[in-house]
Write a protein that holds these residues in place. Structure first.
Motif, PDB file in Angstrom:
ATOM      1  N   ALA A  52     -14.825  16.685  -6.252  1.00 53.00           N
ATOM      2  CA  ALA A  52     -14.882  18.150  -6.190  1.00 53.00           C
ATOM      3  C   ALA A  52     -14.790  18.670  -4.764  1.00 53.00           C
ATOM      4  O   ALA A  52     -14.269  19.772  -4.529  1.00 53.00           O
ATOM      5  N   ASP A  53     -15.254  17.871  -3.791  1.00 51.97           N
ATOM      6  CA  ASP A  53     -15.187  18.300  -2.390  1.00 51.97           C
ATOM      7  C   ASP A  53     -13.845  17.992  -1.744  1.00 51.97           C
ATOM      8  O   ASP A  53     -13.650  18.238  -0.545  1.00 51.97           O
ATOM      9  N   GLY A  54     -12.897  17.437  -2.525  1.00 54.10           N
ATOM     10  CA  GLY A  54     -11.560  17.164  -2.013  1.00 54.10           C
ATOM     11  C   GLY A  54     -11.343  15.757  -1.508  1.00 54.10           C
ATOM     12  O   GLY A  54     -10.223  15.401  -1.135  1.00 54.10           O
ATOM     13  N   HIS A  55     -12.378  14.928  -1.486  1.00 57.98           N
ATOM     14  CA  HIS A  55     -12.238  13.548  -1.004  1.00 57.98           C
ATOM     15  C   HIS A  55     -11.360  12.753  -1.966  1.00 57.98           C
ATOM     16  O   HIS A  55     -11.612  12.708  -3.168  1.00 57.98           O
ATOM     17  N   ARG A  56     -10.315  12.115  -1.428  1.00 59.24           N
ATOM     18  CA  ARG A  56      -9.343  11.396  -2.243  1.00 59.24           C
ATOM     19  C   ARG A  56      -9.489   9.898  -2.016  1.00 59.24           C
ATOM     20  O   ARG A  56      -9.400   9.411  -0.891  1.00 59.24           O
ATOM     21  N   LEU A  57      -9.694   9.176  -3.110  1.00 58.14           N
ATOM     22  CA  LEU A  57     -10.021   7.748  -3.062  1.00 58.14           C
ATOM     23  C   LEU A  57      -9.025   6.955  -3.898  1.00 58.14           C
ATOM     24  O   LEU A  57      -8.724   7.330  -5.034  1.00 58.14           O
ATOM     25  N   LEU A  58      -8.526   5.854  -3.342  1.00 60.64           N
ATOM     26  CA  LEU A  58      -7.682   4.912  -4.072  1.00 60.64           C
ATOM     27  C   LEU A  58      -8.449   3.627  -4.304  1.00 60.64           C
ATOM     28  O   LEU A  58      -9.026   3.058  -3.366  1.00 60.64           O
ATOM     29  N   LEU A  59      -8.426   3.147  -5.546  1.00 64.83           N
ATOM     30  CA  LEU A  59      -8.965   1.839  -5.907  1.00 64.83           C
ATOM     31  C   LEU A  59      -7.796   0.981  -6.360  1.00 64.83           C
ATOM     32  O   LEU A  59      -7.124   1.307  -7.343  1.00 64.83           O
ATOM     33  N   ALA A  60      -7.518  -0.098  -5.634  1.00 66.55           N
ATOM     34  CA  ALA A  60      -6.374  -0.960  -5.934  1.00 66.55           C
ATOM     35  C   ALA A  60      -6.822  -2.415  -5.916  1.00 66.55           C
ATOM     36  O   ALA A  60      -7.763  -2.777  -5.200  1.00 66.55           O
ATOM     37  N   PRO A  61      -6.136  -3.287  -6.683  1.00 72.58           N
ATOM     38  CA  PRO A  61      -6.646  -4.639  -6.879  1.00 72.58           C
ATOM     39  C   PRO A  61      -6.382  -5.612  -5.738  1.00 72.58           C
ATOM     40  O   PRO A  61      -6.999  -6.682  -5.688  1.00 72.58           O
ATOM     41  N   ASP A  62      -5.456  -5.307  -4.835  1.00 73.24           N
ATOM     42  CA  ASP A  62      -5.187  -6.210  -3.712  1.00 73.24           C
ATOM     43  C   ASP A  62      -4.551  -5.406  -2.588  1.00 73.24           C
ATOM     44  O   ASP A  62      -4.160  -4.252  -2.753  1.00 73.24           O
ATOM     45  N   ARG A  63      -4.454  -6.045  -1.407  1.00 74.08           N
ATOM     46  CA  ARG A  63      -3.994  -5.326  -0.233  1.00 74.08           C
ATOM     47  C   ARG A  63      -2.529  -4.922  -0.342  1.00 74.08           C
ATOM     48  O   ARG A  63      -2.135  -3.844   0.110  1.00 74.08           O
ATOM     49  N   ARG A  64      -1.670  -5.752  -0.959  1.00 73.56           N
ATOM     50  CA  ARG A  64      -0.252  -5.397  -1.060  1.00 73.56           C
ATOM     51  C   ARG A  64      -0.049  -4.116  -1.865  1.00 73.56           C
ATOM     52  O   ARG A  64       0.666  -3.212  -1.436  1.00 73.56           O
ATOM     53  N   THR A  65      -0.664  -4.056  -3.051  1.00 76.89           N
ATOM     54  CA  THR A  65      -0.492  -2.853  -3.865  1.00 76.89           C
ATOM     55  C   THR A  65      -1.166  -1.657  -3.195  1.00 76.89           C
ATOM     56  O   THR A  65      -0.639  -0.547  -3.235  1.00 76.89           O
ATOM     57  N   ALA A  66      -2.320  -1.881  -2.572  1.00 79.45           N
ATOM     58  CA  ALA A  66      -3.001  -0.782  -1.884  1.00 79.45           C
ATOM     59  C   ALA A  66      -2.128  -0.204  -0.779  1.00 79.45           C
ATOM     60  O   ALA A  66      -2.012   1.021  -0.617  1.00 79.45           O
ATOM     61  N   ASP A  67      -1.489  -1.075   0.000  1.00 78.87           N
ATOM     62  CA  ASP A  67      -0.643  -0.599   1.094  1.00 78.87           C
ATOM     63  C   ASP A  67       0.555   0.180   0.572  1.00 78.87           C
ATOM     64  O   ASP A  67       0.917   1.231   1.122  1.00 78.87           O
ATOM     65  N   ARG A 211      15.512   2.199   3.730  1.00 84.03           N
ATOM     66  CA  ARG A 211      15.629   0.830   4.223  1.00 84.03           C
ATOM     67  C   ARG A 211      15.082   0.683   5.630  1.00 84.03           C
ATOM     68  O   ARG A 211      14.481  -0.336   5.966  1.00 84.03           O
ATOM     69  N   ALA A 212      15.312   1.671   6.469  1.00 84.01           N
ATOM     70  CA  ALA A 212      14.855   1.558   7.850  1.00 84.01           C
ATOM     71  C   ALA A 212      13.350   1.469   7.951  1.00 84.01           C
ATOM     72  O   ALA A 212      12.803   0.964   8.923  1.00 84.01           O
ATOM     73  N   ALA A 213      12.648   1.952   6.876  1.00 85.22           N
ATOM     74  CA  ALA A 213      11.183   1.963   6.906  1.00 85.22           C
ATOM     75  C   ALA A 213      10.581   0.943   5.958  1.00 85.22           C
ATOM     76  O   ALA A 213       9.383   0.917   5.767  1.00 85.22           O
ATOM     77  N   ARG A 214      11.426   0.057   5.356  1.00 85.33           N
ATOM     78  CA  ARG A 214      10.917  -0.804   4.302  1.00 85.33           C
ATOM     79  C   ARG A 214       9.981  -1.872   4.835  1.00 85.33           C
ATOM     80  O   ARG A 214       9.020  -2.238   4.172  1.00 85.33           O
ATOM     81  N   HIS A 215      10.220  -2.409   6.018  1.00 80.75           N
ATOM     82  CA  HIS A 215       9.356  -3.468   6.542  1.00 80.75           C
ATOM     83  C   HIS A 215       7.971  -2.890   6.831  1.00 80.75           C
ATOM     84  O   HIS A 215       7.809  -1.854   7.458  1.00 80.75           O
ATOM     85  N   GLY A 216       6.954  -3.576   6.346  1.00 75.48           N
ATOM     86  CA  GLY A 216       5.580  -3.109   6.518  1.00 75.48           C
ATOM     87  C   GLY A 216       5.132  -2.127   5.472  1.00 75.48           C
ATOM     88  O   GLY A 216       4.047  -1.580   5.565  1.00 75.48           O
ATOM     89  N   THR A 217       5.954  -1.896   4.426  1.00 79.07           N
ATOM     90  CA  THR A 217       5.564  -0.956   3.380  1.00 79.07           C
ATOM     91  C   THR A 217       4.651  -1.566   2.346  1.00 79.07           C
ATOM     92  O   THR A 217       4.082  -0.881   1.527  1.00 79.07           O
ATOM     93  N   GLY A 218       4.519  -2.893   2.370  1.00 76.56           N
ATOM     94  CA  GLY A 218       3.769  -3.562   1.322  1.00 76.56           C
ATOM     95  C   GLY A 218       4.639  -3.925   0.145  1.00 76.56           C
ATOM     96  O   GLY A 218       4.188  -4.582  -0.776  1.00 76.56           O
ATOM     97  N   ALA A 219       5.926  -3.533   0.166  1.00 73.48           N
ATOM     98  CA  ALA A 219       6.820  -3.851  -0.942  1.00 73.48           C
ATOM     99  C   ALA A 219       7.317  -5.280  -0.817  1.00 73.48           C
ATOM    100  O   ALA A 219       7.557  -5.784   0.286  1.00 73.48           O
ATOM    101  N   PRO A 220       7.512  -5.978  -1.933  1.00 72.71           N
ATOM    102  CA  PRO A 220       8.100  -7.296  -1.897  1.00 72.71           C
ATOM    103  C   PRO A 220       9.576  -7.204  -1.558  1.00 72.71           C
ATOM    104  O   PRO A 220      10.172  -6.133  -1.601  1.00 72.71           O
ATOM    105  N   ALA A 221      10.163  -8.346  -1.215  1.00 71.17           N
ATOM    106  CA  ALA A 221      11.587  -8.340  -0.913  1.00 71.17           C
ATOM    107  C   ALA A 221      12.376  -7.930  -2.141  1.00 71.17           C
ATOM    108  O   ALA A 221      12.086  -8.355  -3.250  1.00 71.17           O
ATOM    109  N   ALA A 222      13.383  -7.081  -1.945  1.00 74.93           N
ATOM    110  CA  ALA A 222      14.180  -6.589  -3.070  1.00 74.93           C
ATOM    111  C   ALA A 222      15.201  -7.629  -3.485  1.00 74.93           C
ATOM    112  O   ALA A 222      15.624  -8.471  -2.691  1.00 74.93           O
ATOM    113  N   ASP A 223      15.607  -7.548  -4.763  1.00 79.08           N
ATOM    114  CA  ASP A 223      16.680  -8.406  -5.218  1.00 79.08           C
ATOM    115  C   ASP A 223      17.984  -7.993  -4.561  1.00 79.08           C
ATOM    116  O   ASP A 223      18.226  -6.820  -4.302  1.00 79.08           O
ATOM    117  N   ALA A 224      18.833  -8.939  -4.300  1.00 78.29           N
ATOM    118  CA  ALA A 224      20.129  -8.637  -3.684  1.00 78.29           C
ATOM    119  C   ALA A 224      21.081  -8.074  -4.726  1.00 78.29           C
ATOM    120  O   ALA A 224      20.908  -8.290  -5.894  1.00 78.29           O
TER     121      ALA A 224
END
Length: 224
Positions: A52-67, A211-224
């Motif tokens: 109610a006070d506007g605080h936004r919280l994410l609960l995620a199961p691991d660091r990759r998905t959280a990122d 693509r220029a921002a994909r590294h460090g996004t937490g995303a796995p490598a994409a299929d070719a």
């Protein structure tokens, strides 16, 4: 469902197939559950809360998905905890470590759900189909199906079914959040939105990552 990539220099698209449940509570806290049996990360679930006070919280199961989620939406706090979902015909039970316990009762689908189920799944999942669904969703549901996300990303929600949530109980850090209420005011995680009336939506979500921002996004490598 695996992620897929476009030509070099173009955005990569990551596809998530599952359900989104959005509820409000009498305490003013709004809760959004994402349950993803098919994703580039494998099956997982996550929970977003806005108090109610506007605080936004994410609960995620691991660091990759959280990122990945935290770079797509906006939060004041991110916690990595196990998120477990048990799905029944009319009841969903969610546990996020010791931080959250949630139980949802799902009602029969009405006309919006029947209309969504009548659209072929392959068509409903296409980002281009949201050109048709977005204006309808804005007027009838108070939700959006396409828009800009964080970090230069774009996102499309391909809704494939909708059922009302008729009852809910929730404990956050041992505190009872109160009974079911509309998702009002709307959540402020970023583009992501849910219908104002509590609902469970079957959805295919597509996230376009530059693509220029994909590294460090937490995303796995994409299929070719």
């Amino acid at each position: 469902m695996n992620a897929f990539a476009r030509d070099p220099g173009r955005p990569s698209r990551w596809r998530f197939d599952g359900w989104i449940a959005g509820i409000g509570t009498k305490s003013g806290t709004r809760v959004v559950l994402g349950h993803w049996p098919g994703s580039p990360f494998g099956p997982f679930s996550d929970v977003m809360l806005e108090q109610a006070d506007g605080h936004r919280l994410l609960l995620a199961p691991d660091r990759r998905t959280a990122d990945f989620i935290a770079r797509t939406y906006t939060f004041d706090e991110v916690r990595v905890v196990p998120v477990e979902v048990q799905v029944g015909a009319d009841h969903w039970t969610v546990t996020a470590g010791e931080l959250l316990g949630l139980r949802l009762t799902v009602g029969r689908r009405g006309l919006p759900g029947l209309a969504l189920r009548a659209v072929p799944g392959a068509l409903a999942a296409r980002p281009s189909w949201t050109v048709v669904t977005d204006p309808v969703a804005r007027v009838l549901l108070g939700a959006r199906t396409r828009g800009s996300a964080g970090g230069g990303r774009r996102e499309w929600y391909g809704a494939r079914d909708l059922r009302p949530i008729t009852a809910a109980s929730a404990l956050h850090e041992g505190r009872d959040l109160g009974g079911l209420a509309p998702v009002d005011p709307a959540v402020r995680f970023g583009f992501g939105s849910t219908p104002r009336a509590p609902a469970l939506v079957r959805v295919t979500t597509t996230v376009s990552v530059p693509r220029a921002a994909r590294h460090g996004t937490g995303a796995p490598a994409a299929d070719a």
